[in-house]
Write an enzyme that holds these catalytic residues in place. Structure first.
Site, mmCIF file in Angstrom:
data_model
loop_
_atom_site.group_PDB
_atom_site.id
_atom_site.type_symbol
_atom_site.label_atom_id
_atom_site.label_comp_id
_atom_site.label_asym_id
_atom_site.label_seq_id
_atom_site.Cartn_x
_atom_site.Cartn_y
_atom_site.Cartn_z
ATOM 1 N N ASP A 270 0.874 -1.188 0.000
ATOM 2 C CA ASP A 270 0.000 0.000 0.000
ATOM 3 C C ASP A 270 0.897 1.219 0.000
ATOM 4 O OD1 ASP A 270 -2.228 1.946 0.656
ATOM 5 O OD2 ASP A 270 -3.332 0.077 0.866
ATOM 6 N N HIS A 316 -12.317 -0.508 -7.919
ATOM 7 C CA HIS A 316 -13.535 0.322 -8.067
ATOM 8 C C HIS A 316 -13.270 1.787 -7.694
ATOM 9 C CE1 HIS A 316 -15.564 0.306 -3.818
ATOM 10 N NE2 HIS A 316 -14.252 0.288 -3.699
HETATM 11 C C1 LIG Z 1 -10.922 0.741 -0.552
HETATM 12 S S1 LIG Z 1 -9.354 0.443 0.102
HETATM 13 C C2 LIG Z 1 -9.290 -1.331 0.085
HETATM 14 C C3 LIG Z 1 -8.388 -1.867 1.153
HETATM 15 C C4 LIG Z 1 -8.321 -3.395 1.258
HETATM 16 N N1 LIG Z 1 -7.897 -4.023 0.038
HETATM 17 C C5 LIG Z 1 -9.655 -3.968 1.697
HETATM 18 O O1 LIG Z 1 -10.198 -4.811 0.996
HETATM 19 O O2 LIG Z 1 -10.157 -3.572 2.757
HETATM 20 C C6 LIG Z 1 -8.250 0.875 -1.238
HETATM 21 C C7 LIG Z 1 -6.794 0.846 -0.845
HETATM 22 O O3 LIG Z 1 -5.995 1.223 -2.000
HETATM 23 C C8 LIG Z 1 -4.868 1.922 -1.502
HETATM 24 N N2 LIG Z 1 -4.217 2.692 -2.584
HETATM 25 C C9 LIG Z 1 -4.653 3.833 -3.178
HETATM 26 N N3 LIG Z 1 -3.767 4.258 -4.095
HETATM 27 C C10 LIG Z 1 -2.748 3.368 -4.087
HETATM 28 C C11 LIG Z 1 -1.533 3.263 -4.833
HETATM 29 N N4 LIG Z 1 -1.215 4.156 -5.764
HETATM 30 N N5 LIG Z 1 -0.727 2.208 -4.586
HETATM 31 C C12 LIG Z 1 -1.057 1.290 -3.631
HETATM 32 N N6 LIG Z 1 -2.201 1.334 -2.895
HETATM 33 C C13 LIG Z 1 -3.027 2.363 -3.129
HETATM 34 C C14 LIG Z 1 -5.465 2.800 -0.432
HETATM 35 O O4 LIG Z 1 -4.481 3.310 0.453
HETATM 36 C C15 LIG Z 1 -6.419 1.824 0.253
HETATM 37 O O5 LIG Z 1 -5.794 1.127 1.299
#
Ligand SMILES: C[S@@+](CC[C@H](N)C(=O)[O-])C[C@H]1O[C@@H](n2cnc3c(N)ncnc32)[C@H](O)[C@@H]1O
Length: 420
Positions: A270, A316
């Protein structure tokens, strides 16, 4: 004489409510109530049959109300959320005594507002949302809804997400939409916050709001984790097999999978600010098996030859062209037979789900639009993302989760190598 639709709906409501009521009497649980001491779950000790009856009574009530109120009310619904937003922002619920009642004068002085504004906010919320009650003229006491707001931190975060983030974003999403852009920073959220950053970038610079967002997101239902565990054959992965949890936040999903499938190892990726210090949150017995690393998923995947790359509720949040970029970033790391496993929303054919489920998923799709300029996807939309990212190299299957049919598990198997 055939029964009219409104009478039929009234009969459904009567019959299904009777089933719920029988459960309440037989199990000796509290009847649903607006009073401050009412439990959060409207029906205690419920089971699948009682839940079906409850949902069916609610759906019939919605349709009956819509029919009886007519089409003007359908397109001119009550849509002023300023009172609830103000109640959240000015912490009005905590200014009301947990027991007994508090005067409008005292609430106004504790919240730093004009008394006549407090009075109209509370009277609105009381009439529209059963939030607060005026137990005697000029004195306010809690209902179940306002008490929740005063005492439940998680609900507080969700109110914040709804009224401080989503509501301003919805109102600017029209201006974003008019730009016909596929960029995540051309969104209602970015316009509402006068920023050129997308929501994730913006939150990274606003730690208090990021924390509130994370707090609102922190409830992952057990049913959703169960679906992930059962709709993909994790047990069949090799001993010592590696799962890379891309966008895995602070590892809660990997923890759940590691507990069920002890033969596997996990790498949670992340953003730097999300994973730093997160290793402390992994339970002691699993620290050896779960590693957290900072990685930007829009760049090439550094973990080579893993068995599974998991993307759970990640794509999404992004417009199509960014999702294609994430998938393309994985490709150089993939061995033949490696799988990308996605758990995410899966839009239904219109009208194929029950009314409440359809309402929920259409709301979610439009929240995605306002916050991220992203979208929920239908079966073919998911397949199309892989098609656009080295299409011939994937075999994609999409399975709707029976227990929660607005979600799905998408598995894409990598057939070859980038050269072929
Ligand atoms: C809606 S959350 C889902 C978290 C987890 N997978 C779950 O199912 O609960 C989306 C995640 O994508 C991460 N994220 C956003 N941009 C990112 C990037 N450029 N690289 C890696 N992670 C990223 C956010 O920090 C967040 O933790």
């Amino acid at each position: 004489m055939s029964t009219s639709r409104i009478l039929h709906l009234a009969q459904i409501i009567a019959a299904q409510t009777a089933l719920v009521d029988e459960h309440i009497s037989n199990s000796g649980v509290a009847a649903p109530s607006f009073e401050a001491d009412a439990p959060i779950e409207p029906i205690q000790k419920s089971n699948a049959e009682v839940e079906r009856a409850r949902v069916s009574a609610v759906e019939a009530s919605i349709e009956l109300r819509q029919l009886l109120e007519g089409p003007i009310k359908l397109i001119l619904p009550e849509s002023n959320f300023a009172p609830l937003a103000a109640i959240y922002r000015f912490k009005i619920a905590t200014a009301v005594s947990p027991e007994g009642s508090t005067s409008f004068t005292d609430i106004a002085s504790k919240c730093g507002l004009l008394e006549h504004d407090v009075r109209r906010l509370i009277r609105y919320a009381s009439a529209h949302h059963r939030c607060f009650q005026e137990s005697e003229k000029g004195r306010v006491s809690h209902t179940a809804a306002s008490k929740l707001l005063a005492e439940n931190e998680q609900i507080g975060h969700l109110m914040g997400l709804t009224f401080a983030e989503c509501w301003p974003a919805h109102s600017r999403s029209l201006d974003a939409m008019a730009q016909k852009s596929e960029e995540p920073n051309v969104s209602g959220f970015s316009l509402a916050n006068s920023t050129r950053l997308n929501m994730f970038e913006f939150l990274a610079q606003n730690p208090d709001r990021a924390q509130r967002f994370a707090g609102a997101m922190s409830t992952t239902s057990q049913a959703s984790l169960d679906a992930l565990a059962t709709y993909f054959d994790w047990a069949n992965l090799p001993d010592g097999g590696t799962v890379v949890d891309v966008g895995g936040a602070q590892g809660h999903v990997s923890v759940s999978l590691a507990q069920r499938f002890p033969q596997l190892r996990f790498v949670v990726e992340d953003m730097q600010e999300v994973v730093k210090d997160a290793h402390n949150k992994i339970p002691d017995g699993l620290k050896e098996k779960i590693r957290l690393v900072a990685h930007d998923m829009f760049t090439e995947q550094p973990i080579k030859n893993a068995d599974v790359f998991l993307l759970r509720y990640v794509l999404h949040d992004w417009p199509d062209k960014y999702c294609v970029k994430v998938i393309e970033g994985l490709a150089p790391a993939l061995k033949q037979g490696a799988k990308v496993v996605i758990q995410d929303h899966l839009l239904p054919e219109p009208g194929s789900l029950s009314l409440l489920q359809e309402m929920m998923i259409r709301s979610m799709d439009n929240i995605m639009l306002s916050l991220f300029n992203s979208r929920e996807r239908e079966v073919d939309d998911w397949k199309d993302l892989f098609n656009r990212a080295h299409g011939k190299q994937w075999v994609v299957s999409v399975t709707r989760v029976k227990e929660n049919p607005s979600t799905g598990i998408i598995v894409a198997e990598w057939l070859g190598d980038l050269e072929s």
